[in-house]
Design a protein around this motif. Structure first.
Motif, mmCIF file in Angstrom:
data_model
loop_
_atom_site.group_PDB
_atom_site.id
_atom_site.type_symbol
_atom_site.label_atom_id
_atom_site.label_comp_id
_atom_site.label_asym_id
_atom_site.label_seq_id
_atom_site.Cartn_x
_atom_site.Cartn_y
_atom_site.Cartn_z
ATOM 1 N N ILE A 48 49.062 32.026 49.024
ATOM 2 C CA ILE A 48 47.653 31.705 49.233
ATOM 3 C C ILE A 48 47.058 30.804 48.159
ATOM 4 C CG2 ILE A 48 47.154 33.728 50.639
ATOM 5 C CD1 ILE A 48 45.990 35.078 48.151
ATOM 6 N N SER A 49 47.634 30.794 46.972
ATOM 7 C CA SER A 49 47.052 29.967 45.922
ATOM 8 C C SER A 49 48.040 29.809 44.776
ATOM 9 C CB SER A 49 45.756 30.600 45.398
ATOM 10 O OG SER A 49 45.126 29.780 44.444
ATOM 11 N N VAL A 64 41.759 30.951 52.713
ATOM 12 C CA VAL A 64 41.032 31.492 51.571
ATOM 13 C C VAL A 64 40.204 30.428 50.851
ATOM 14 C CG1 VAL A 64 42.833 33.231 51.239
ATOM 15 C CG2 VAL A 64 42.854 31.138 49.842
ATOM 16 N N LYS A 65 40.344 29.190 51.271
ATOM 17 C CA LYS A 65 39.643 28.091 50.615
ATOM 18 C C LYS A 65 38.138 28.312 50.709
ATOM 19 C CE LYS A 65 41.885 24.327 51.144
ATOM 20 N NZ LYS A 65 42.456 23.066 51.698
ATOM 21 N N ILE A 70 41.188 30.557 41.830
ATOM 22 C CA ILE A 70 42.243 30.886 40.870
ATOM 23 C C ILE A 70 41.908 30.233 39.541
ATOM 24 C CG2 ILE A 70 43.716 28.915 41.479
ATOM 25 C CD1 ILE A 70 46.139 30.806 41.148
ATOM 26 N N SER A 71 42.194 30.944 38.459
ATOM 27 C CA SER A 71 41.939 30.395 37.126
ATOM 28 C C SER A 71 42.950 30.993 36.168
ATOM 29 C CB SER A 71 40.510 30.702 36.671
ATOM 30 O OG SER A 71 40.312 32.096 36.573
ATOM 31 N N SER A 72 43.033 30.395 34.994
ATOM 32 C CA SER A 72 43.989 30.912 34.015
ATOM 33 C C SER A 72 43.378 30.947 32.633
ATOM 34 C CB SER A 72 45.262 30.068 34.008
ATOM 35 O OG SER A 72 44.991 28.760 33.537
ATOM 36 N N ASP A 73 43.795 31.910 31.871
ATOM 37 C CA ASP A 73 43.446 32.025 30.455
ATOM 38 C C ASP A 73 44.769 31.924 29.704
ATOM 39 O OD1 ASP A 73 42.862 32.794 27.872
ATOM 40 O OD2 ASP A 73 41.420 34.320 28.495
ATOM 41 N N ASN A 74 45.094 30.717 29.261
ATOM 42 C CA ASN A 74 46.411 30.512 28.652
ATOM 43 C C ASN A 74 46.569 31.305 27.360
ATOM 44 O OD1 ASN A 74 47.141 28.829 30.747
ATOM 45 N ND2 ASN A 74 46.591 26.952 29.663
ATOM 46 N N ALA A 75 45.485 31.529 26.650
ATOM 47 C CA ALA A 75 45.565 32.293 25.397
ATOM 48 C C ALA A 75 45.971 33.738 25.670
ATOM 49 C CB ALA A 75 44.226 32.246 24.679
ATOM 50 N N MET A 83 38.093 36.835 44.271
ATOM 51 C CA MET A 83 38.023 36.868 45.730
ATOM 52 C C MET A 83 36.627 37.292 46.149
ATOM 53 S SD MET A 83 41.719 38.606 46.589
ATOM 54 C CE MET A 83 41.204 40.227 46.065
ATOM 55 N N ASN A 84 35.942 36.410 46.841
ATOM 56 C CA ASN A 84 34.581 36.666 47.311
ATOM 57 C C ASN A 84 34.536 36.648 48.836
ATOM 58 O OD1 ASN A 84 33.447 36.685 44.624
ATOM 59 N ND2 ASN A 84 33.647 34.455 44.630
#
Length: 127
Positions: A48-49, A64-65, A70-75, A83-84
């Motif tokens: 899905i993503s 799902v668009k 989707i996001s990331s916290d590399n630290a 999901m909304n």
């Protein structure tokens, strides 16, 4: 060894929101991409993503668009799936996955692209 651990699933009413997390460890390759899949009862697992670590590029399945982000916290080596406007048809076990050879793009993601998987987290949306 790559380890992925999903969390954040639960029971929510239609129209509600959840944020899933995928905590990654042992990823020794850069850049890498993390994909989210889901599998509803009696159905095949669907991608899905996904997100790329190098530049944050993302992909979303049409279903799902506009509702999922989707996001990331590399630290923190963590990828999130916000999901909304959840629908009963979003009910599934949600998995995150990665593979050294997978590159997230508009081509999407297939189960066979990935070799490392988390155990999944259950999302149930009631009507």
């Amino acid at each position: 060894e790559v380890q992925l651990v999903e969390s954040g699933g639960g029971l929510v009413q239609a129209g509600g929101s959840l944020r899933l997390s995928c905590a990654a460890s042992g990823i020794a390759f850069e850049p890498y991409s993390i994909g989210w899949f889901r599998q509803a009862p009696g159905k095949e697992r669907e991608g899905i993503s996904c997100i790329r670590s190098s530049d944050g590029a993302t992909y979303y399945r049409d279903s799902v668009k506009g509702r999922f982000t989707i996001s990331s916290d590399n630290a923190r080596n963590t990828v999130y799936l916000e999901m909304n406007s959840l629908k009963p048809e979003d009910t599934a076990v949600y998995y995150c996955a990665t593979d050294f050879d997978y590159y997230c793009s508009e081509s999407g993601l297939e189960e066979t692209d990935f070799s490392s998987w988390g155990r999944g987290t259950q999302v149930t949306v009631s009507s």
